[in-house]
Design an enzyme around this catalytic site. Sequence first.
Site, PDB file in Angstrom:
ATOM      1  N   HIS A  48     -12.011  40.844  25.655  1.00  0.00           N
ATOM      2  CA  HIS A  48     -12.615  39.736  25.136  1.00  0.00           C
ATOM      3  C   HIS A  48     -11.342  38.876  24.382  1.00  0.00           C
ATOM      4  CE1 HIS A  48     -12.955  41.393  20.790  1.00  0.00           C
ATOM      5  NE2 HIS A  48     -12.859  42.529  21.617  1.00  0.00           N
ATOM      6  N   THR A  51      -8.643  34.563  26.003  1.00  0.00           N
ATOM      7  CA  THR A  51      -7.594  34.359  27.042  1.00  0.00           C
ATOM      8  C   THR A  51      -6.604  35.650  27.235  1.00  0.00           C
ATOM      9  OG1 THR A  51      -6.119  33.271  25.298  1.00  0.00           O
ATOM     10  CG2 THR A  51      -7.012  32.002  26.820  1.00  0.00           C
ATOM     11  N   ARG A  52      -6.345  35.927  28.280  1.00  0.00           N
ATOM     12  CA  ARG A  52      -5.310  37.007  28.441  1.00  0.00           C
ATOM     13  C   ARG A  52      -3.964  36.562  29.242  1.00  0.00           C
ATOM     14  NH1 ARG A  52      -7.695  39.057  25.267  1.00  0.00           N
ATOM     15  NH2 ARG A  52      -8.578  41.376  25.388  1.00  0.00           N
ATOM     16  N   LYS A 271      -4.023  30.093  19.812  1.00  0.00           N
ATOM     17  CA  LYS A 271      -4.051  31.570  19.581  1.00  0.00           C
ATOM     18  C   LYS A 271      -2.915  32.118  19.324  1.00  0.00           C
ATOM     19  CE  LYS A 271      -6.042  35.677  22.020  1.00  0.00           C
ATOM     20  NZ  LYS A 271      -6.493  36.457  23.082  1.00  0.00           N
ATOM     21  N   HIS A 275       1.810  41.229  19.084  1.00  0.00           N
ATOM     22  CA  HIS A 275       1.506  42.296  20.243  1.00  0.00           C
ATOM     23  C   HIS A 275       1.846  43.487  19.753  1.00  0.00           C
ATOM     24  CE1 HIS A 275       1.030  43.668  24.150  1.00  0.00           C
ATOM     25  NE2 HIS A 275       2.123  44.215  24.400  1.00  0.00           N
ATOM     26  N   CYS A 320      -9.928  43.555  18.664  1.00  0.00           N
ATOM     27  CA  CYS A 320     -10.050  44.196  20.232  1.00  0.00           C
ATOM     28  C   CYS A 320      -9.300  45.683  20.052  1.00  0.00           C
ATOM     29  CB  CYS A 320      -9.656  43.554  21.596  1.00  0.00           C
ATOM     30  SG  CYS A 320      -7.870  43.269  21.366  1.00  0.00           S
ATOM     31  N   LYS A 353      -4.637  41.620  33.361  1.00  0.00           N
ATOM     32  CA  LYS A 353      -4.317  40.932  34.529  1.00  0.00           C
ATOM     33  C   LYS A 353      -4.345  41.776  35.719  1.00  0.00           C
ATOM     34  CE  LYS A 353      -0.369  40.528  32.486  1.00  0.00           C
ATOM     35  NZ  LYS A 353      -0.477  41.812  31.301  1.00  0.00           N
TER      36      LYS A 353
END
Length: 385
Positions: A48, A51-52, A271, A275, A320, A353
């Site tokens: 969720h 976007t990815r 966003k 990372h 997440c 992905k």
Amino acid sequence: MSSLKHYDLIVIGFGGVGSATLYHAAKKGWTTLGIDQFGPAHNKGSSHGQTRIIRKAYFEHPNYVPLAEEAFERWDELNKRHRTRPETKPLFEQAGVLQIGRPESEVINGVLRSAKEHDLKLEQFTPEQIHHRLPILNVQPDHIGLFEPEAGFLRVEHCVAAHLAQAKKRGAELISDCTVVDWNASESGLEVRTENGTFRADRLAICAGAWSARFLPGINIELNVISKQQNWYQIDRIEQKYVNDFPVVFIEEDDGEQFYCIPELDSHGMKVCRHTGGDVVEDADGLDRKVDQDDLNRNEAFMDLRLHHSKHRLVHSSTCMYTMSADGHFIIDRHPQHANVAFATGLSGHGFKFTPVLGHRMVEMLDGQCDSQIDFLSLDRFRQV
């Protein structure tokens, strides 16, 4: 309740990988049941956050590139089935991905290695060229940019929903808000015991994300779950932050910290996320979803350093989970003791992905097929250490 129906396949969890597994199994004609403790495209796990990123020039390992190329094809196929009306948002946006860092950095060195090995299309830019095209970015003078024009981002919740919709269209059954307690394999088949009853099948796919370890007893693999904060900002630079004007940007700083920016799609804004980093989660059920101020401070310091703007406003944050394997690569394999049980876990923050490919491979494995292309993601690599 207990089901008298016997399924060809039960899938535990229908997030990214689980939804894709359900689709490919149903497409194959198997009677299929998906069970999830929450429901379709929920915001409690890993799949969720709007976007990815999707890319082919994979700095993590060149072996991912053929899988990434296949993933693009499978997302395109799903998108054609999903987008039956012009007003439906596409699953994939080809915004391009610009990766920035020192030439010897993990990101840049890895991208160049994958591109060379697989003859991928890349464009290289100096900081001056980047600033000319994207004045909002502040790039260090000893860094370079590698632009992959065919890359971009996926609409993550839409992707999960599309896989589930296509699976249901082919007869798959879904049970939401149902917690799996355990499963058992015997000569007579498989039983999955839930708080709502017991279900039976010939095969089982475990796609439980941050809860995977609960359903993989006896498999000696290290899985660490870490919480990751996702942030959306409104910034006062209105140009070059929208999807048609601004690519996905992934930057590795000199200290190894990695950040990414994804173009503004709606009122949430751009966003911008860290990372790297994150806190270890001892109990996925009890995850603290409050804003992590330290992580937010690091994120906003990055924005002040790398984005030319006067002010920004945090609009939304969500949490997440990354389920990390010991080496940062996925684990997809059959269960060592049960050939009719397969699992995918340890996607380590870069796996979404690949979910249509992983779902397809899960079904192939459960059908008795082998694929050397994913051998580097098997359990064997840990046994050899």
